[in-house]
Design a protein around this motif. Sequence first.
Motif, PDB file in Angstrom:
ATOM      1  N   CYS A   1      40.327  35.539  40.080  1.00  0.00           N
ATOM      2  CA  CYS A   1      40.343  35.129  38.672  1.00  0.00           C
ATOM      3  C   CYS A   1      40.523  36.356  37.784  1.00  0.00           C
ATOM      4  N   CYS A  25      36.183  32.229  35.142  1.00  0.00           N
ATOM      5  CA  CYS A  25      36.521  31.300  34.052  1.00  0.00           C
ATOM      6  C   CYS A  25      36.361  29.851  34.501  1.00  0.00           C
ATOM      7  N   GLU A  26      36.502  29.591  35.812  1.00  0.00           N
ATOM      8  CA  GLU A  26      36.386  28.244  36.407  1.00  0.00           C
ATOM      9  C   GLU A  26      37.495  27.301  35.949  1.00  0.00           C
ATOM     10  N   ARG A  27      38.510  27.847  35.253  1.00  0.00           N
ATOM     11  CA  ARG A  27      39.550  27.010  34.665  1.00  0.00           C
ATOM     12  C   ARG A  27      40.927  27.352  35.214  1.00  0.00           C
ATOM     13  N   CYS A  28      41.144  28.629  35.539  1.00  0.00           N
ATOM     14  CA  CYS A  28      42.495  29.077  35.885  1.00  0.00           C
ATOM     15  C   CYS A  28      42.909  28.527  37.258  1.00  0.00           C
ATOM     16  N   CYS A  35      40.780  29.980  40.146  1.00  0.00           N
ATOM     17  CA  CYS A  35      39.434  29.394  40.220  1.00  0.00           C
ATOM     18  C   CYS A  35      39.503  27.989  40.803  1.00  0.00           C
TER      19      CYS A  35
END
Length: 231
Positions: free
Chosen positions: A106, A92-95, A98
Amino acid sequence: MKAVVKYAAGAEHVKLREIPEPTPGPGQVLLEVIYTGVCGTDLHVMRDEYKVNPPVVMGHEVLGRVIEVGSVEDADLWLGKRVVTETFFRCCERCEMCRAGRRNMCEERESIGSFRDGGFAEKLIVPVLNLHEVPAGVPDEIAALAEPLACTCHALLLQSSIKAGQTVLVTGPGPMGYLAAQVSRASGARVTLAGISADAEKLARLASDGITTTTETPPELAFDVAMRCAR
Ligand SMILES: [Zn+2]
Ligand SMILES: [Zn+2]
């Protein structure tokens, strides 16, 4: 091309199939598979004990060669290189995980071999960011162990940290147990590798300088670090 495909949910539903060759998109490369290891996870995938998104090509412990790049600017750096790869394809590159650089944790990651086509095939696509070049001089069959070795190093050197002179007990002399014993020994620990009586012959073979083996399981509390690598 030929590929081992988990073609439907449920136990089994695994077949060698002919599937179309993939084409790498921007930021991706096409790998020609040299070796892909069979992980315990692959057995879980086969038995319907692991989340999958079928139909999907199994296998995530990949050693391959880059034979095509999706973006021209990656060509000089990667074309022809022998590489191993991270197992997640997309995160997700957001959590929090990450952002902490722990993309393997993730919740939304899509890994090769379960959610994206993996390495039990002649070729597969992976993001260029996931590649690690294998140094010349490391034989193919050793390089193919990079992913399980990375798991072991992650557990032993990042999660806990083994210090020189410590005593380490590893129970279970399978591939993961032996890698754990080797990583501990390389960190300067004194290692005891324990198994059951059925492991006696194997344990005798694995015993070496710095690795004592036994078929009796000693009490874990007698060691600085204990690692269970048995089911
Ligand atoms: Zn694995
Ligand atoms: Zn994430």
